[in-house]
Design an enzyme around this catalytic site. Structure first.
Site, PDB file in Angstrom:
ATOM      1  N   LYS A  73       0.924  -1.164   0.085  1.00 25.85           N
ATOM      2  CA  LYS A  73       0.041   0.076  -0.045  1.00 25.85           C
ATOM      3  C   LYS A  73       1.043   1.362   0.216  1.00 25.85           C
ATOM      4  CE  LYS A  73      -3.967   1.931   2.532  1.00 25.85           C
ATOM      5  NZ  LYS A  73      -4.956   1.911   3.607  1.00 25.85           N
ATOM      6  N   SER A 148      -9.699   2.181   2.460  1.00 25.92           N
ATOM      7  CA  SER A 148      -8.815   2.703   1.495  1.00 25.92           C
ATOM      8  C   SER A 148      -7.951   1.744   0.857  1.00 25.92           C
ATOM      9  CB  SER A 148      -8.116   3.800   2.326  1.00 25.92           C
ATOM     10  OG  SER A 148      -7.337   2.975   3.206  1.00 25.92           O
ATOM     11  N   SER A 172     -10.210  -0.075   6.909  1.00 25.43           N
ATOM     12  CA  SER A 172      -9.574   0.118   5.263  1.00 25.43           C
ATOM     13  C   SER A 172      -8.983  -1.229   5.001  1.00 25.43           C
ATOM     14  CB  SER A 172      -8.617   1.093   5.425  1.00 25.43           C
ATOM     15  OG  SER A 172      -9.265   2.228   5.086  1.00 25.43           O
TER      16      SER A 172
HETATM   17  N1  GLN Z   1     -13.236   4.842   5.707  1.00 23.60           N
HETATM   18  C1  GLN Z   1     -12.557   5.305   6.879  1.00 23.60           C
HETATM   19  C2  GLN Z   1     -12.218   6.617   6.885  1.00 23.60           C
HETATM   20  O1  GLN Z   1     -12.318   6.990   5.762  1.00 23.60           O
HETATM   21  C3  GLN Z   1     -11.553   4.221   7.142  1.00 23.60           C
HETATM   22  C4  GLN Z   1     -10.384   4.469   6.385  1.00 23.60           C
HETATM   23  C5  GLN Z   1      -9.162   3.495   7.137  1.00 23.60           C
HETATM   24  O2  GLN Z   1      -9.259   2.598   7.809  1.00 23.60           O
HETATM   25  N2  GLN Z   1      -7.964   4.132   6.890  1.00 23.60           N
HETATM   26  O3  GLN Z   1     -11.578   7.231   7.655  1.00 23.60           O
END
Ligand code: GLN
Length: 480
Positions: A73, A148, A172
Site C-alpha cells: 500500500k 482505503s 480500510s
Molecule cells: N473509511 C474510513 C475513513 O475514511 C476508514 C479508513 C481507514 O481505515 N484508513 O476514515
C-alpha cells in the site's frame, strides 16, 4: 502461476520446482495485462522486483515468504520507491528507509512488485479519493473496490500479487477485502509496528495482511508481527505460531451474533450470505449466541471525530517546507503554507483537517473530542461485556456490496456510513478479519467479519480457516 497461493509459491521455490524469477515474471506480465483496467497500482517496480527475486534464487536460505510477490500500500515507506499516499502533497517523495513490517517481509524473502492505490492518506472507503484516480473492482469494473486499501485488495483478487499490505484505521483492510472477495485482517492495536506507515490516526492505525486464503494471511502476518523498538506502541508480547492450530476447527467455539450488525440498511444479498455462513459455522460445531453491542451506532460519530482530530495533528507536518509539494508563488510564510496545503491536499483530506482542527479547538474540545473519547470507552465496554459470553463475534464486514464509482463520491456522510460495522474494532483496539462469504445475486462478493478480543488473531484465523475450508469461495476468480 498467478493462481498459486503464497504458500504454494514459497513451497515450490524451496523445493526447486520453480524459481522466484519465473514467479515474479508471471505476476509482472499479469500486472501489465490487467492493471490498465483496474488501476490497482500507482507504481510498479519491475526492475526492483526482478532483482529481489534473483536474490532469493541466489540465496541458500529460503525464508518463510521466499519468492512470494508482494504489493505494498502506498502509505508504507519503501526505500527509494515513490511513496505518495495517493496525495499530490507527497508527489516525488522517495523515503530513505523501509517500514518495519515491509523490512521484515523482505527479510522473509517476499518480492515487492509495487505500490498500490488508496484513498488519499487512507481517508475514504472507495479509493475514489486518490489524487491519481480511482481503482476498480475486479468483479465489476464499474464499481469501486472499497477502500482505503482498495488497490491492494483489487491486486490480490485479480491475481496480480498473492499478498498485499494494507492498513486499517476504521476498516480500510476489512471493507475492501470484503468488497473484492479476499481475506483481510486488522490485527490488535500494537501487534504490528507502525514505523514507516504514514500516520493518519495514530491511536487507530494498524498494518495488516491481505491474501486470497486464510493460510496465506496467517503465514504473512507471522512474518511481520511483533515488537519493534522503533514503535513504542508496538507490544513487547510474544507472537504465537499462527499456522499451528489453523486446522483445529470451530467445535465448541461460542460465536456471538450482535443484532446491531444487521440493521435496516443491510443489503438482502449480504444478509442471505451471512445467514448461510452463520449456519455453516453452527453445523461445524460452533454455538451461536445472540448478543447486543448497544453502542455500535455511535461508532461512526465517535470515529469521525477522533480520526480527523488525530489526522489534523499528524498532517500538520506537510507544510511545504520539509516534505513534497510547495506552491510556486506566494506572498510570505503564511501564504506559502496556505497555498501549498490547498494545492497539495484533496477535498476529503482538507475536510478532515478542518473538522479535526475545529473539534480540538478551545471551547469545542470538551463537546466533541472529549465526548468522542467517552463514547469510544463505551464501545470498548460493549465488547468486554460480550467476551464474558462469547469467544468470537460474527457478522457482515460491510452492510452493502461494492457500489458504483461515483455513486457516493459527492456525499461524504453516505460514504462514512459504509464503515458502521468496521470502525468499532479499531476504536476498541481489537482484531478483526474479513473472509470471503460468497456472492450476492448480482455476483458481487460478500465478506464475513469475525472479531475477537485483544491478541486473539490465532483464533480468528482458525475460525476463518474452518469456514473457508467448507466453502472455498477463494477459488473463484473474477473474469477479467
Ligand atoms: N473509511 C474510513 C475513513 O475514511 C476508514 C479508513 C481507514 O481505515 N484508513 O476514515
Amino acid at each position: 502461476m498467478i493462481d498459486l497461493t503464497a504458500a504454494e509459491i514459497r513451497d515450490g521455490v524451496r523445493a526447486g520446482k520453480w524459481k522466484a524469477r519465473e514467479v515474479v515474471e508471471a505476476h509482472l506480465a499479469r500486472i501489465a495485462a490487467i492493471d490498465p483496467k483496474l488501476h490497482a497500482f500507482l507504481h510498479v517496480d519491475a526492475a526492483g522486483a526482478r532483482a529481489a527475486a534473483d536474490r532469493v534464487d541466489a540465496s541458500s536460505s529460503k525464508g518463510p515468504l521466499a519468492g512470494v510477490p508482494l504489493a505494498v500500500k502506498d502509505n508504507m515507506c519503501q526505500r527509494g520507491i515513490p511513496t505518495t499516499c495517493a496525495s499530490k502533497i507527497l508527489e516525488g517523495f522517495r523515503p530513505p528507509y523501509d517500514a518495519t513490517a515491509l523490512l521484515r517481509a523482505l527479510a522473509a524473502g517476499a518480492v515487492p512488485v509495487g505500490h498500490t492505490n488508496l484513498d488519499e492518506f487512507a481517508m475514504g472507503s472507495s479509493t475514489e479519493n486518490s489524487a491519481y484516480g480511482p481503482s476498480r473492482n475486479p468483479w465489476d469494473t464499474t464499481r469501486a473496490p472499497g477502500g482505503s486499501s482498495g488497490g491492494s485488495c483489487a491486486a490480490v483478487a485479480a491475481r496480480m500479487a498473492p499478498l498485499a499490505f494494507g492498513s486499517d484505521t476504521g476498516g480500510s483492510i476489512r471493507q475492501p477485502a470484503a468488497l473484492c472477495g479476499v481475506v483481510g485482517m486488522k490485527p490488535t492495536y500494537g501487534r504490528v509496528s507502525r514505523y514507516g506507515l504514514v500516520a493518519f490516526a495514530s491511536s487507530l492505525d494498524q498494518i495488516g495482511p491481505i491474501a486470497r486464503t486464510v493460510r496465506d494471511a496467517a503465514m504473512f502476518l507471522q512474518a511481520f508481527a511483533g515488537h519493534d523498538a522503533l514503535d513504542s506502541t508496538s507490544a513487547p508480547a510474544e507472537v504465537p505460531d499462527y499456522e499451528k492450530e489453523l486446522e483445529a476447527g470451530v467445535k465448541g467455539l461460542r460465536v456471538g451474533v450482535p443484532k446491531e450488525f444487521f440493521g435496516a440498511g443491510t443489503d438482502p444479498g449480504v444478509r442471505a450470505a451471512i445467514d448461510a455462513a452463520l449456519r455453516l459455522l453452527q453445523k461445524q460445531g460452533a454455538t451461536l449466541v445472540e448478543i447486543s453491542l448497544p453502542h455500535t451506532d455511535y461508532g461512526i460519530a465517535a470515529y469521525y471525530v477522533i480520526a480527523p482530530c488525530e489526522a489534523s495533528s499528524n498532517l500538520a507536518r506537510y507544510d511545504g517546507v520539509r516534505f513534497g509539494h510547495r506552491a510556486k508563488s506566494f506572498d510570505g510564510l503564511v501564504d506559502m503554507y496556505r497555498k501549498s496545503r490547498t494545492e497539495g491536499f484533496g477535498e476529503e483530506v482538507r475536510r478532515r483537517i478542518l473538522l479535526g482542527t475545529f473539534a480540538l479547538s478551545s471551547g469545542y474540545y470538551e463537546a466533541y473530542y472529549k465526548k468522542a473519547l467517552q463514547v469510544r470507552r463505551l464501545i470498548k465496554n460493549d465488547f468486554d461485556e460480550a467476551w464474558k459470553k462469547v469467544d468470537v463475534i460474527a457478522g457482515p464486514t460491510s452492510p452493502i456490496p461494492a457500489f458504483r464509482i461515483g455513486e457516493k463520491a459527492n456525499d461524504p456522510i453516505a460514504m462514512y456510513l459504509c464503515d458502521v460495522l468496521t470502525v468499532t474494532a479499531p476504536l476498541a483496539g481489537i482484531p478483526g478479519i474479513s473472509v470471503p462469504a460468497g456472492f450476492t445475486g448480482e455476483g458481487l462478493p460478500v465478506g464475513l467479519q469475525l472479531l475477537g478480543k485483544e491478541w486473539s488473531e490465532a483464533m480468528l484465523l482458525r475460525a476463518g480457516r474452518a469456514y473457508e475450508r467448507e466453502t472455498e469461495f477463494w477459488k473463484r476468480s473474477p473474469a477479467l
